[in-house]
Write a protein that holds these residues in place. Structure first.
Motif, mmCIF file in Angstrom:
data_model
loop_
_atom_site.group_PDB
_atom_site.id
_atom_site.type_symbol
_atom_site.label_atom_id
_atom_site.label_comp_id
_atom_site.label_asym_id
_atom_site.label_seq_id
_atom_site.Cartn_x
_atom_site.Cartn_y
_atom_site.Cartn_z
ATOM 1 N N PRO A 1 0.834 -1.206 0.000
ATOM 2 C CA PRO A 1 0.000 0.000 0.000
ATOM 3 C C PRO A 1 0.869 1.256 0.000
ATOM 4 O O PRO A 1 2.003 1.237 0.480
ATOM 5 C CB PRO A 1 -0.773 -0.088 1.322
ATOM 6 N N ARG A 2 0.304 2.327 -0.508
ATOM 7 C CA ARG A 2 1.070 3.573 -0.579
ATOM 8 C C ARG A 2 1.508 4.071 0.784
ATOM 9 O O ARG A 2 2.559 4.672 0.927
ATOM 10 C CB ARG A 2 0.246 4.669 -1.261
ATOM 11 N N SER A 3 0.664 3.826 1.785
ATOM 12 C CA SER A 3 1.028 4.292 3.127
ATOM 13 C C SER A 3 2.332 3.641 3.558
ATOM 14 O O SER A 3 3.194 4.282 4.161
ATOM 15 C CB SER A 3 -0.088 3.971 4.115
ATOM 16 N N VAL A 4 2.488 2.357 3.218
ATOM 17 C CA VAL A 4 3.717 1.657 3.582
ATOM 18 C C VAL A 4 4.899 2.210 2.791
ATOM 19 O O VAL A 4 5.964 2.496 3.349
ATOM 20 C CB VAL A 4 3.576 0.136 3.339
ATOM 21 N N ILE A 5 4.703 2.393 1.501
ATOM 22 C CA ILE A 5 5.778 2.935 0.661
ATOM 23 C C ILE A 5 6.243 4.279 1.194
ATOM 24 O O ILE A 5 7.441 4.549 1.297
ATOM 25 C CB ILE A 5 5.303 3.077 -0.802
ATOM 26 N N ARG A 6 5.305 5.106 1.563
ATOM 27 C CA ARG A 6 5.678 6.429 2.070
ATOM 28 C C ARG A 6 6.503 6.322 3.339
ATOM 29 O O ARG A 6 7.462 7.037 3.531
ATOM 30 C CB ARG A 6 4.416 7.261 2.350
ATOM 31 N N ARG A 7 6.104 5.382 4.208
ATOM 32 C CA ARG A 7 6.889 5.233 5.440
ATOM 33 C C ARG A 7 8.265 4.661 5.139
ATOM 34 O O ARG A 7 9.259 5.088 5.720
ATOM 35 C CB ARG A 7 6.137 4.357 6.442
ATOM 36 N N LEU A 8 8.337 3.698 4.227
ATOM 37 C CA LEU A 8 9.631 3.102 3.914
ATOM 38 C C LEU A 8 10.620 4.170 3.441
ATOM 39 O O LEU A 8 11.803 4.126 3.799
ATOM 40 C CB LEU A 8 9.465 2.008 2.850
ATOM 41 N N SER A 9 10.150 5.149 2.668
ATOM 42 C CA SER A 9 11.038 6.246 2.249
ATOM 43 C C SER A 9 11.578 6.987 3.455
ATOM 44 O O SER A 9 12.737 7.388 3.495
ATOM 45 C CB SER A 9 10.296 7.266 1.378
ATOM 46 N N LYS A 10 10.707 7.163 4.441
ATOM 47 C CA LYS A 10 11.148 7.882 5.629
ATOM 48 C C LYS A 10 12.164 7.063 6.418
ATOM 49 O O LYS A 10 13.123 7.601 6.969
ATOM 50 C CB LYS A 10 9.941 8.215 6.510
ATOM 51 N N TYR A 11 11.922 5.748 6.457
ATOM 52 C CA TYR A 11 12.887 4.890 7.149
ATOM 53 C C TYR A 11 14.248 5.031 6.486
ATOM 54 O O TYR A 11 15.275 5.162 7.154
ATOM 55 C CB TYR A 11 12.466 3.417 7.109
ATOM 56 N N LEU A 12 14.222 4.985 5.155
ATOM 57 C CA LEU A 12 15.483 5.070 4.415
ATOM 58 C C LEU A 12 16.215 6.363 4.756
ATOM 59 O O LEU A 12 17.421 6.350 5.035
ATOM 60 C CB LEU A 12 15.218 4.987 2.912
ATOM 61 N N PHE A 13 15.475 7.447 4.759
ATOM 62 C CA PHE A 13 16.077 8.740 5.067
ATOM 63 C C PHE A 13 16.740 8.714 6.438
ATOM 64 O O PHE A 13 17.886 9.126 6.616
ATOM 65 C CB PHE A 13 15.004 9.832 5.010
ATOM 66 N N PHE A 14 16.017 8.180 7.416
ATOM 67 C CA PHE A 14 16.533 8.135 8.784
ATOM 68 C C PHE A 14 17.728 7.204 8.911
ATOM 69 O O PHE A 14 18.734 7.523 9.566
ATOM 70 C CB PHE A 14 15.414 7.709 9.735
ATOM 71 N N ILE A 15 17.649 6.048 8.260
ATOM 72 C CA ILE A 15 18.710 5.053 8.421
ATOM 73 C C ILE A 15 19.988 5.496 7.733
ATOM 74 O O ILE A 15 21.081 5.278 8.255
ATOM 75 C CB ILE A 15 18.227 3.679 7.918
ATOM 76 N N ARG A 16 19.849 6.145 6.595
ATOM 77 C CA ARG A 16 21.039 6.719 5.956
ATOM 78 C C ARG A 16 21.731 7.676 6.904
ATOM 79 O O ARG A 16 22.960 7.675 7.040
ATOM 80 C CB ARG A 16 20.643 7.491 4.698
ATOM 81 N N GLN A 17 20.938 8.471 7.561
ATOM 82 C CA GLN A 17 21.487 9.448 8.500
ATOM 83 C C GLN A 17 22.212 8.738 9.639
ATOM 84 O O GLN A 17 23.375 9.023 9.930
ATOM 85 C CB GLN A 17 20.325 10.290 9.043
ATOM 86 N N ARG A 18 21.520 7.784 10.245
ATOM 87 C CA ARG A 18 22.113 7.030 11.330
ATOM 88 C C ARG A 18 23.392 6.339 10.891
ATOM 89 O O ARG A 18 24.398 6.301 11.612
ATOM 90 C CB ARG A 18 21.118 5.973 11.837
ATOM 91 N N SER A 19 23.329 5.755 9.694
ATOM 92 C CA SER A 19 24.461 5.035 9.169
ATOM 93 C C SER A 19 25.646 5.982 8.969
ATOM 94 O O SER A 19 26.780 5.654 9.311
ATOM 95 C CB SER A 19 24.047 4.393 7.838
ATOM 96 N N SER A 20 25.358 7.176 8.456
ATOM 97 C CA SER A 20 26.437 8.138 8.211
ATOM 98 C C SER A 20 27.006 8.661 9.537
ATOM 99 O O SER A 20 28.123 9.165 9.577
ATOM 100 C CB SER A 20 25.927 9.303 7.366
ATOM 101 N N GLU A 21 26.241 8.535 10.601
ATOM 102 C CA GLU A 21 26.747 8.928 11.914
ATOM 103 C C GLU A 21 27.574 7.815 12.538
ATOM 104 O O GLU A 21 28.076 7.950 13.648
ATOM 105 C CB GLU A 21 25.593 9.279 12.860
ATOM 106 N N GLY A 22 27.618 6.660 11.863
ATOM 107 C CA GLY A 22 28.454 5.572 12.339
ATOM 108 C C GLY A 22 27.728 4.448 13.066
ATOM 109 O O GLY A 22 28.370 3.510 13.537
ATOM 110 N N SER A 23 26.407 4.516 13.146
ATOM 111 C CA SER A 23 25.685 3.425 13.812
ATOM 112 C C SER A 23 25.745 2.174 12.958
ATOM 113 O O SER A 23 25.449 2.209 11.761
ATOM 114 C CB SER A 23 24.207 3.788 14.015
#
Lengths: 221, 221
Positions: A9-31
């Motif tokens: 569903p689109r609601s899931v797709i929209r959230r997955l994009s947000k997860y990606l954004f957050f995880i990239r950030q976390r990953s770049s911080e070294g987590s």
DNA sequence: TAGATTGTTAATCGATTAACAATC
DNA sequence: TAGATTGTTAATCGATTAACAATC
């Protein structure tokens, strides 16, 4: 489990994009690891929703450790197509179209503007950044030659459906509608809306009602 | 029946805006009456949804005739606050901020941009249209003096939450977030997102999956 | 009146979440 | 091992829709 084949569903797709954004950030911080409830807290969700959403992916976490940030980011990118390059054409060279053409955001996320079109003969041929505005009549041939993916409608509401029809018959894959008109297309062509003014109206309306109910413990975050 | 006091869900508010848009059009074409199923067909909904949505309003239709277009438009305007003038401040004078400031769409729908702010001292003082970019530090005083309503975040993702916090403590009523970051605010301040690139990503993802399922009778319109 | 459309109830559908066995 | 987190089931919640009495 991986529900491959099922369109999420689109609601899931929209959230997955947000997860990606957050995880990239976390990953770049070294987590190295991320937990479902960390994602949930950051994005005002429950951890159950996060875990369920992630179960669309062909990727699994590790009990007690969480998800490997780097690999989860890659799985999300692959699922969302965020690691691919996309071609986009822009229809409408008014203020909105110009702004999008000059805005770096598209390029930065892999959406390459291939051309800009306008209905108005007096605008055709003008320069916008490094583009030269093309005539609407050229869309069909251009798409045939270049196999373009998505069309962005930055035209007045009255013209939106007509342009959409043209794009569909020219073989477009999907349409981003920035006009206030409701636009339809056949099943194989997706339409997604994005109207800043409509969101402002929504904000004005929501805030007027939340202001009325004084301090009822808030359901809407 | 009129559920006054109950905040309608955002999904309903969003549809009501679309109804208003359509009914104004119909009304301007000279239609005196509109039927629920006409609205439904135009907007790819069912007539039951339309009737239920309209029951939020303090306005009733007439069996067999439908809804008086002119009066329904007025009821919708009043409910949505679309007949009011709103003040808006714009934070971020980059490409996106500039585009919005120059875009006529805001004004045309009653959202008046009162000022534009930017963090960067080298940008403060520059002209954008008839505005002169102001310093972030002036927001609090400006809001106190002018009682401004809504803030539009056109800043980089990394700065979004910080600016949102500033706006909240300055007494903003609501926030329109154009950045890719997730932004939170206390219950009494609504946040609405509007990110063009995120919608493009959604489109790319949706269309890739709908392309995979060949010609299954489409659920997604 | 007969026919059609509204307003609303009850049923359905889908999305979110609580809860827990599996597991590291 | 004990404790914590995942993946997933079952329960809950909310939104959409079918259906129909009321009514013009």
């Amino acid at each position: 489990m991986d529900d491959s084949g099922e369109t999420p569903p689109r609601s899931v797709i929209r959230r997955l994009s947000k997860y990606l954004f957050f995880i990239r950030q976390r990953s770049s911080e070294g987590s190295e690891w991320v937990l479902s409830h960390e994602i949930a807290e950051t994005l005002s969700l429950t951890s159950a929703t996060v875990r369920r959403d992630l179960s669309c992916l062909d990727f699994y976490g590790t009990p007690k450790r969480g998800y490997r940030a780097q690999q989860l980011a890659e799985a999300l990118q692959k699922f969302l197509g965020a690691d691919e390059e996309h071609s986009v054409i822009l229809v409408g060279a008014g203020n909105l179209g110009k702004a999008l053409a000059l805005h770096q955001g598209f390029e930065r996320h892999g959406f390459h503007i291939r051309a800009i079109y306008d209905h108005d003969p007096s605008v055709v041929g003008r320069r916008i950044g490094h583009f030269r505005v093309r005539a609407m009549s050229e869309i069909e041939n251009d798409l045939k030659e270049q196999g373009v993916g998505f069309g962005v409608l930055a035209v007045p509401a009255g013209a939106a459906q007509g342009v959409a029809d043209d794009l569909v018959s020219a073989g477009i894959r999907g349409i981003l509608n920035l006009s206030l008109a409701h636009v339809t297309a056949p099943d194989h062509v997706s339409v997604v809306d994005s109207q800043v003014v409509a969101r402002l109206q929504e904000l004005a309306c929501v805030s007027r009602y939340s202001a009325k109910e004084p301090t009822k413990p808030g359901k809407r975050k």
